[in-house]
Design an enzyme around this catalytic site. Structure first.
Site, PDB file in Angstrom:
ATOM      1  N   HIS A  34       5.329   6.265  -0.998  1.00 31.40           N
ATOM      2  CA  HIS A  34       6.022   5.046  -1.398  1.00 31.40           C
ATOM      3  C   HIS A  34       5.207   3.822  -1.042  1.00 31.40           C
ATOM      4  CE1 HIS A  34       6.960   5.451   2.895  1.00 31.40           C
ATOM      5  NE2 HIS A  34       7.042   4.130   2.880  1.00 31.40           N
ATOM      6  N   SER A  41       6.074   0.239   0.544  1.00 36.75           N
ATOM      7  CA  SER A  41       7.110  -0.599   1.155  1.00 36.75           C
ATOM      8  C   SER A  41       7.000  -2.017   0.615  1.00 36.75           C
ATOM      9  CB  SER A  41       6.955  -0.623   2.682  1.00 36.75           C
ATOM     10  OG  SER A  41       7.315   0.612   3.225  1.00 36.75           O
ATOM     11  N   SER A  44       0.961   4.593   2.165  1.00 34.99           N
ATOM     12  CA  SER A  44       0.374   5.249   3.348  1.00 34.99           C
ATOM     13  C   SER A  44       0.025   6.693   3.031  1.00 34.99           C
ATOM     14  CB  SER A  44       1.361   5.235   4.511  1.00 34.99           C
ATOM     15  OG  SER A  44       1.584   3.926   4.952  1.00 34.99           O
ATOM     16  N   HIS A  71       0.840  -1.201   0.000  1.00 34.15           N
ATOM     17  CA  HIS A  71       0.000   0.000   0.000  1.00 34.15           C
ATOM     18  C   HIS A  71       0.875   1.252   0.000  1.00 34.15           C
ATOM     19  CE1 HIS A  71       0.827  -0.677   4.354  1.00 34.15           C
ATOM     20  NE2 HIS A  71       1.030   0.636   4.305  1.00 34.15           N
TER      21      HIS A  71
END
Ligand code: AMP
Length: 300
Positions: A241, A243, A155, A153
């Site tokens: 971003h 992860s 954030s 995902h």
């Protein structure tokens, strides 16, 4: 609804929905009026909406909550208190960070507090899995062992603590603020290393190189909702971003430029990576405890 996105986890029960229905706090689906322009993002702007007005419209919100986020405890009728007794007891996220993609609670658990955050989900296919495995293998070659993220995902908020009885009103606020934002595409392909604020975890991520303005527009609205509830807003120097993997401790200095370049090559040279790393943003998710709440973006 995105594949794999379910509204309730196994720990949730229909009792919660019943409680929500009784409380009259279920989202009406009606988008809020546009009252003010914002500069950020390509989407239509949304207005800041004072919590007071929302609370009034939600009717019994304050009495049910028993505590205004701005402070001051209000009396909670016994009949209402017993209506929610079970819900207050329910645990939120477990303490074990390995169960949550490396996220660790940095606040003490308290009865009725629910760890909450907002994100743009990504459901990668088996090719994406293969790409992540290749990246992890390259890390292993240089003696770095990282765990693959459980879910992928971007954030869009910090993890904040929400009192149980504010959850529906918070979701309503989010949906009103974000409901007129159009769907869009973003692209995450730039290898970058992150640590959490406590520097107890290191994350290997792919930074967004397209769609940042749209993401920033969403964050502006989510931050607005956070502020209405006196909750922490997102990073000022936001680096959107996704992860891919995480490990315990601050290992950021192990990622020298040479290693970053090698990892970037793995990503760039992977067949079909432009398709795999394109994320179609059609709905966000607000996670409270173990429960996933969809926050749709506008279709047309
Ligand atoms: P996430 O995968 O979204 O949970 O992000 C992994 C970690 O990156 C989080 O613990 C964030 O605190 C951290 N992080 C560090 N710097 C930033 C930044 N500039 N923008 C967003 N996240 C960041």
């Amino acid at each position: 609804m995105l594949p794999g996105l379910v509204s309730y986890s196994s720990s949730s029960s229909s009792d919660e929905d019943e409680a929500e229905d009784q409380a009259g706090l279920v989202y009406s689906g009606r988008p809020g009026p546009v009252e003010a322009r914002r500069d950020v993002g390509m989407n239509p702007p949304q207005a800041a909406r004072p919590l007071e007005r929302l609370a009034r419209r939600a009717g019994t919100a304050r009495e049910l909550q028993g505590r205004h986020p701005a402070g001051g405890r209000l009396p909670l009728p016994e009949s209402v208190r017993s209506m929610f007794a079970d819900e207050d007891e329910k645990p939120d996220d477990a303490e074990d960070g390995s169960q949550h993609g490396g996220r660790l609670r940095s606040f003490a658990h308290e009865r009725g507090n629910w760890a909450t955050y907002v994100y743009l989900p990504y459901s990668g296919d088996s090719d994406f899995d293969e790409l992540v495995d290749l990246v992890l293998r390259r890390l292993c070659d240089v003696g770095l062992r990282m765990s693959k993220q459980e879910d992928f995902h971007i954030s869009l908020s910090q993890t904040v603590v929400l009192r149980y009885h504010w959850i529906n009103l918070f979701l309503q606020t989010l949906r009103e603020r974000l409901g007129s934002y159009h769907r869009f595409n973003c692209f995450t392909n730039k290898v970058k290393v992150y640590t959490n604020q406590e520097r107890t975890r290191t994350f290997l991520g792919l930074e967004a190189t397209r769609g940042q303005q749209d993401l920033l527009g969403l964050v502006t609205e989510i931050d607005g909702a956070m502020q209405e509830f006196q909750l922490q807003t997102f990073f000022k120097d936001t680096s959107f971003h996704m992860s891919l993997a995480w490990c315990v401790g601050d290992l950021s200095d192990r990622f020298n430029q040479d290693l970053i370049n090698q990892l970037q090559d793995v990503v760039d040279e992977f067949e079909d990576s432009p398709r795999l790393l394109r994320i179609h943003a059609e709905q966000l998710v607000c996670k409270t405890g173990h429960k996933l709440h969809p926050v749709p973006l506008r279709d047309t």
